[in-house]
Design a protein around this motif. Structure first.
Motif, PDB file in Angstrom:
ATOM      1  N   LEU A  97      18.803  -4.182   5.173  1.00 38.47           N
ATOM      2  CA  LEU A  97      18.090  -5.281   5.820  1.00 38.47           C
ATOM      3  C   LEU A  97      18.438  -6.592   5.124  1.00 38.47           C
ATOM      4  N   SER A  98      18.688  -7.616   5.898  1.00 40.74           N
ATOM      5  CA  SER A  98      19.001  -8.933   5.352  1.00 40.74           C
ATOM      6  C   SER A  98      17.850  -9.891   5.670  1.00 40.74           C
ATOM      7  N   VAL A  99      17.343 -10.596   4.673  1.00 38.31           N
ATOM      8  CA  VAL A  99      16.261 -11.558   4.878  1.00 38.31           C
ATOM      9  C   VAL A  99      16.852 -12.846   5.431  1.00 38.31           C
ATOM     10  N   GLU A 100      16.445 -13.204   6.649  1.00 38.68           N
ATOM     11  CA  GLU A 100      16.969 -14.408   7.294  1.00 38.68           C
ATOM     12  C   GLU A 100      16.064 -15.616   7.092  1.00 38.68           C
TER      13      GLU A 100
ATOM     14  N   GLY B  78      12.745 -10.226  -5.436  1.00 37.16           N
ATOM     15  CA  GLY B  78      12.539  -8.783  -5.552  1.00 37.16           C
ATOM     16  C   GLY B  78      12.546  -8.097  -4.202  1.00 37.16           C
ATOM     17  N   PHE B  79      11.887  -8.714  -3.215  1.00 33.07           N
ATOM     18  CA  PHE B  79      11.855  -8.120  -1.882  1.00 33.07           C
ATOM     19  C   PHE B  79      13.248  -8.119  -1.259  1.00 33.07           C
ATOM     20  N   ALA B  80      13.963  -9.249  -1.348  1.00 31.33           N
ATOM     21  CA  ALA B  80      15.288  -9.353  -0.729  1.00 31.33           C
ATOM     22  C   ALA B  80      16.261  -8.344  -1.325  1.00 31.33           C
ATOM     23  N   THR B  81      16.174  -8.142  -2.635  1.00 34.65           N
ATOM     24  CA  THR B  81      17.062  -7.182  -3.304  1.00 34.65           C
ATOM     25  C   THR B  81      16.780  -5.761  -2.815  1.00 34.65           C
ATOM     26  N   MET B  82      15.507  -5.423  -2.715  1.00 32.20           N
ATOM     27  CA  MET B  82      15.119  -4.094  -2.241  1.00 32.20           C
ATOM     28  C   MET B  82      15.508  -3.909  -0.778  1.00 32.20           C
ATOM     29  N   ALA B  83      15.276  -4.934   0.054  1.00 31.31           N
ATOM     30  CA  ALA B  83      15.608  -4.858   1.469  1.00 31.31           C
ATOM     31  C   ALA B  83      17.111  -4.674   1.677  1.00 31.31           C
TER      32      ALA B  83
ATOM     33  N   HIS C  89       0.813  -1.224   0.000  1.00 31.68           N
ATOM     34  CA  HIS C  89       0.000   0.000   0.000  1.00 31.68           C
ATOM     35  C   HIS C  89       0.845   1.272   0.000  1.00 31.68           C
ATOM     36  N   ILE C  90       2.160   1.125  -0.095  1.00 34.02           N
ATOM     37  CA  ILE C  90       3.069   2.270  -0.089  1.00 34.02           C
ATOM     38  C   ILE C  90       3.545   2.528  -1.516  1.00 34.02           C
ATOM     39  N   ALA C  91       3.319   3.742  -2.006  1.00 32.50           N
ATOM     40  CA  ALA C  91       3.681   4.067  -3.389  1.00 32.50           C
ATOM     41  C   ALA C  91       5.176   3.866  -3.636  1.00 32.50           C
ATOM     42  N   LEU C  92       6.000   4.229  -2.655  1.00 37.16           N
ATOM     43  CA  LEU C  92       7.449   4.057  -2.750  1.00 37.16           C
ATOM     44  C   LEU C  92       7.893   3.105  -1.635  1.00 37.16           C
ATOM     45  N   PRO C  93       7.770   1.805  -1.842  1.00 41.66           N
ATOM     46  CA  PRO C  93       8.025   0.837  -0.765  1.00 41.66           C
ATOM     47  C   PRO C  93       9.453   0.874  -0.237  1.00 41.66           C
ATOM     48  N   GLU C  94      10.417   1.209  -1.097  1.00 36.50           N
ATOM     49  CA  GLU C  94      11.800   1.264  -0.633  1.00 36.50           C
ATOM     50  C   GLU C  94      11.999   2.373   0.401  1.00 36.50           C
ATOM     51  N   ALA C  95      11.209   3.442   0.279  1.00 36.66           N
ATOM     52  CA  ALA C  95      11.285   4.524   1.264  1.00 36.66           C
ATOM     53  C   ALA C  95      10.826   4.041   2.632  1.00 36.66           C
ATOM     54  N   MET C  96       9.818   3.177   2.653  1.00 31.95           N
ATOM     55  CA  MET C  96       9.361   2.626   3.924  1.00 31.95           C
ATOM     56  C   MET C  96      10.409   1.685   4.519  1.00 31.95           C
TER      57      MET C  96
END
Length: 267
Positions: free
Chosen positions: A179-182, A169-174, A125-132
């Motif tokens: 942030l590291s996806v564990e 896609g999420f892990a790359t953005m995080a 729901h966030i237009a710019l999710p990377e900003a969040m």
């Protein structure tokens, strides 16, 4: 003094209070409705279990912030699992369970102030999710945890639905946000995804297009209640689908959504 059966005028001249408008009755009815919604959607029960397991790793006295907390349906789970937890729920569209009002891309907290962050079905729901995600990383202490859930094979829902995310896609953005996806968990499999799409179709046809974050007006609230009643029998289909996924699609490539446990790695 007001009682449930008292229909006489009050001493201060105000009209008598309806039992349905009494704060205690209204709060209990609303809580009951929210738990009703929770139990007719088995993937939310799975989310509850995952959140409980991951949040239990937090140390006693942790400060846990829920971003986009809405009605904070897992507040009681968190308060039971973490001893002496300090739990704050914030949302841009506050409810009776919100502690603070803020935009998810501008969290009003100091750097490295929080032990864990929850964002459950918020990022889409966030237009710019990377900003969040950058804000989540900023407020987290080094090695702090972020529990983030997102939809994948799921229909357009609620207000301002922008995105869908694959694990890569999420892990790359995080990672770009420190942030590291564990761990990654599935919200269900192909069977649950199919039943969820049909459930969303039924819901949207009854409730109509959302125009705000919360149901506004009595008519809209009644439509949500009607939709929940209509979809209650559908819960049987959803639970059967969950069982079929457990047997035939345990490593699904088409789940209705993902749960991500992340850790802040950037100092």
């Amino acid at each position: 003094r007001w009682t449930a059966n008292d229909h006489r005028p009050c001493e201060n001249g105000r009209p008598p209070m309806s039992i349905w408008n009494h704060p205690n009755v209204k709060a209990k009815a609303l809580a009951g409705y929210r738990w009703w919604r929770l139990w007719i959607e088995p993937e939310r029960i799975k989310m509850r279990g995952v959140v409980r397991r991951w949040v239990a790793t937090c140390a006693p006295g942790s400060l846990i912030l829920e971003v986009g907390g809405g009605t904070s349906i897992f507040r009681s789970v968190i308060e039971r699992e973490v001893l002496d937890v300090h739990y704050l729920s914030g949302d841009i569209a506050p409810t009776d369970n919100s502690d603070v009002v803020f935009d998810a891309t501008a969290i009003p907290m100091a750097d490295a102030a929080v032990d864990a962050v929850l964002a459950l079905e918020v990022l889409e729901h966030i237009a710019l999710p990377e900003a969040m995600l950058a804000e989540v990383s900023r407020v987290l202490k080094p090695n702090g945890l972020a529990i983030i859930t997102v939809p994948f094979m799921f229909g357009v829902h609620d207000f301002q639905d922008y995105h869908r995310f694959t694990p890569l896609g999420f892990a790359t953005m995080a990672e770009r946000c420190g942030l590291s996806v564990e761990q990654t968990a599935l919200r269900g499999g192909t069977f649950v995804a199919a039943t969820t799409l049909l459930r969303t179709l039924i819901l949207n046809n009854i409730v109509g297009e959302p125009r705000d974050w919360r149901a506004q007006g009595r008519q809209k609230k009644v439509l949500w209640l009607v939709a929940t009643a209509v979809l209650t029998p559908w819960a049987v289909v959803s639970w059967v689908a969950m069982g079929l996924d457990a047997i035939f699609d345990r490593t699904s490539k088409s789940p209705p959504g993902y749960f991500f446990l992340c850790r802040r790695v950037r100092a």
